[in-house]
Design an enzyme around this catalytic site. Structure first.
Site, mmCIF file in Angstrom:
data_model
loop_
_atom_site.group_PDB
_atom_site.id
_atom_site.type_symbol
_atom_site.label_atom_id
_atom_site.label_comp_id
_atom_site.label_asym_id
_atom_site.label_seq_id
_atom_site.Cartn_x
_atom_site.Cartn_y
_atom_site.Cartn_z
ATOM 1 N N LYS A 180 1.154 4.156 -2.855
ATOM 2 C CA LYS A 180 0.732 5.578 -2.709
ATOM 3 C C LYS A 180 1.877 6.390 -2.953
ATOM 4 C CE LYS A 180 -3.813 4.852 -1.603
ATOM 5 N NZ LYS A 180 -4.700 5.347 -2.464
ATOM 6 N N TYR A 188 0.826 -1.421 0.024
ATOM 7 C CA TYR A 188 -0.082 -0.052 0.012
ATOM 8 C C TYR A 188 0.943 1.093 0.178
ATOM 9 C CZ TYR A 188 -3.754 2.815 1.692
ATOM 10 O OH TYR A 188 -4.596 4.134 1.822
HETATM 11 P P1 NAI Z 1 -13.507 2.337 1.109
HETATM 12 O O1 NAI Z 1 -13.067 0.923 1.115
HETATM 13 O O2 NAI Z 1 -14.574 2.722 2.032
HETATM 14 O O3 NAI Z 1 -14.016 2.603 -0.418
HETATM 15 C C1 NAI Z 1 -13.245 2.440 -1.415
HETATM 16 C C2 NAI Z 1 -14.311 2.244 -2.668
HETATM 17 O O4 NAI Z 1 -13.290 1.842 -3.908
HETATM 18 C C3 NAI Z 1 -15.383 1.225 -2.514
HETATM 19 O O5 NAI Z 1 -16.392 1.651 -3.052
HETATM 20 C C4 NAI Z 1 -14.979 0.324 -3.505
HETATM 21 O O6 NAI Z 1 -15.849 -0.657 -4.165
HETATM 22 C C5 NAI Z 1 -13.987 0.790 -4.473
HETATM 23 N N1 NAI Z 1 -13.309 -0.060 -5.282
HETATM 24 C C6 NAI Z 1 -12.480 -0.986 -4.837
HETATM 25 N N2 NAI Z 1 -11.657 -1.551 -5.875
HETATM 26 C C7 NAI Z 1 -12.202 -0.947 -6.930
HETATM 27 C C8 NAI Z 1 -11.917 -1.319 -8.183
HETATM 28 N N3 NAI Z 1 -11.037 -2.215 -8.643
HETATM 29 N N4 NAI Z 1 -12.282 -0.568 -9.274
HETATM 30 C C9 NAI Z 1 -13.359 0.469 -8.913
HETATM 31 N N5 NAI Z 1 -13.528 0.761 -7.498
HETATM 32 C C10 NAI Z 1 -13.181 0.052 -6.653
HETATM 33 O O7 NAI Z 1 -12.101 3.197 1.208
HETATM 34 P P2 NAI Z 1 -11.830 4.812 1.630
HETATM 35 O O8 NAI Z 1 -11.372 4.813 2.983
HETATM 36 O O9 NAI Z 1 -13.127 5.453 1.225
HETATM 37 O O10 NAI Z 1 -10.718 5.237 0.735
HETATM 38 C C11 NAI Z 1 -10.702 5.904 -0.310
HETATM 39 C C12 NAI Z 1 -9.228 6.157 -0.797
HETATM 40 O O11 NAI Z 1 -8.716 6.946 -0.008
HETATM 41 C C13 NAI Z 1 -8.485 5.178 -1.206
HETATM 42 O O12 NAI Z 1 -7.616 5.359 -2.217
HETATM 43 C C14 NAI Z 1 -7.559 5.068 0.163
HETATM 44 O O13 NAI Z 1 -6.307 4.382 -0.049
HETATM 45 C C15 NAI Z 1 -7.251 6.313 0.527
HETATM 46 N N6 NAI Z 1 -7.251 6.526 1.884
HETATM 47 C C16 NAI Z 1 -8.094 6.343 3.054
HETATM 48 C C17 NAI Z 1 -7.842 6.522 4.155
HETATM 49 C C18 NAI Z 1 -8.548 6.177 5.273
HETATM 50 O O14 NAI Z 1 -8.163 6.447 6.536
HETATM 51 N N7 NAI Z 1 -10.069 6.119 5.225
HETATM 52 C C19 NAI Z 1 -6.541 7.289 4.608
HETATM 53 C C20 NAI Z 1 -5.615 7.476 3.511
HETATM 54 C C21 NAI Z 1 -5.792 7.250 2.213
#
Ligand code: NAI
Length: 258
Positions: free
Chosen positions: A168, A164
């Site tokens: 990033k 990861y």
């Molecule tokens: P989440 O798991 O709640 O949502 C991720 C979304 O991406 C889901 O709707 C999922 O269906 C979709 N997804 C997964 N694989 C996919 C694919 N192959 N094609 C299209 N869509 C796909 O995650 P969250 O927390 O909302 O994270 C969103 C972004 O923010 C990610 O890139 C994550 O790495 C980043 N992030 C999140 C943090 C956190 O604390 N939640 C911290 C730092 C970064």
């Protein structure tokens, strides 16, 4: 003076066309809702079609415009078909938010090659391919905003997340390199690096890990999806016209990098 200087609200995105990946839940959903609130028309993309339809409906119910697109960022075929479908529907994409991302955590010695490959594929190769698919019309249009969802982990590192963190950190390198390539075309490319945000992704963390992380946050709370969405909205707006190649930390002070 900015090109749309007559607008009173500099975060006004009225008439702009935006595409957000991973928009079915969490940060992506919040970004989509926030951009729509600022007036943008939304193409929301995800693999979770049921939740995606709900997000599109939520935007429409609030008076905005949105259409859902099934788009799997781990598949080149799906990316190309999805990008084509969005361009056919809306004619252009002016704001691209590469937000979809996953984790597959394990310590280095235990990490499976498949989990390395999958995380790199979704978190880094996906944004590369989708940006490539949409860049030509954006260049023609001579206006564009690309915002990539990085992470504090891509800047500070995290035990158990070499895949990861590499994805990033790679996305940050892509952001800065592309920013240099397309600056002369009126396109800015920036990244947002969230810290510990309350979403379904982090809901699975165990209590101990969660409590330990909280002690590392000077502002004393987890972030919300709206905290991140507002940063994305700013970078997508005319107010951020002179900012490119930047990584905007949204982490409550958890990491204060250079
Ligand atoms: P989440 O798991 O709640 O949502 C991720 C979304 O991406 C889901 O709707 C999922 O269906 C979709 N997804 C997964 N694989 C996919 C694919 N192959 N094609 C299209 N869509 C796909 O995650 P969250 O927390 O909302 O994270 C969103 C972004 O923010 C990610 O890139 C994550 O790495 C980043 N992030 C999140 C943090 C956190 O604390 N939640 C911290 C730092 C970064």
């Amino acid at each position: 003076m900015c090109a749309r200087g007559s607008k009173e609200d500099m975060a006004d995105l009225q008439g702009r066309i935006a595409l957000v990946t991973g928009a079915a839940q969490g940060i992506g959903r919040a970004v989509a809702l926030e951009l729509a609130r600022a007036g943008a028309t939304l193409a929301v993309a995800d693999i979770n079609e049921v939740k995606l339809a709900q997000v599109a409906a939520e935007i429409e119910a609030a008076g905005g415009q949105a259409a859902p697109f099934r788009l799997d960022v781990s598949s080149q075929e799906s990316i190309e078909a999805g990008a084509k479908a969005v361009l056919e529907r809306f004619g252009k994409v002016e704001i691209l938010v590469n937000n979809a991302g996953i984790t597959r955590d394990a310590l280095m010695m235990a990490m499976k090659r498949a989990d390395w490959d999958l995380v790199l594929s979704i978190n880094l190769t996906g944004p590369f391919l989708l940006t490539q698919a949409l860049l030509r019309p954006m260049i023609k249009n001579r206006w564009g905003r690309i915002v990539n969802m990085a992470s504090v982990v891509g800047r500070a590192g995290q035990a158990g997340q070499v895949n990861y963190a590499a994805s990033k950190a790679g996305l940050i390198g892509l952001t800065r390199s592309l920013a240099r390539e397309v600056a002369s075309r009126g396109i800015t490319v920036n990244a947002v690096a969230p810290g510990y945000i309350e979403t379904p992704m982090t809901a699975v963390l165990d209590e101990k890990v969660s409590a330990a992380m909280l002690t590392q946050i000077p502002l004393g709370r987890r972030g919300t999806d709206l905290d991140v969405a507002q940063a994305v909205k700013f970078l997508a707006s005319d107010a951020a016209a002179y900012i490119t190649g930047h990584v905007l930390d949204v982490n409550g002070g958890m990491f204060m990098g250079g």
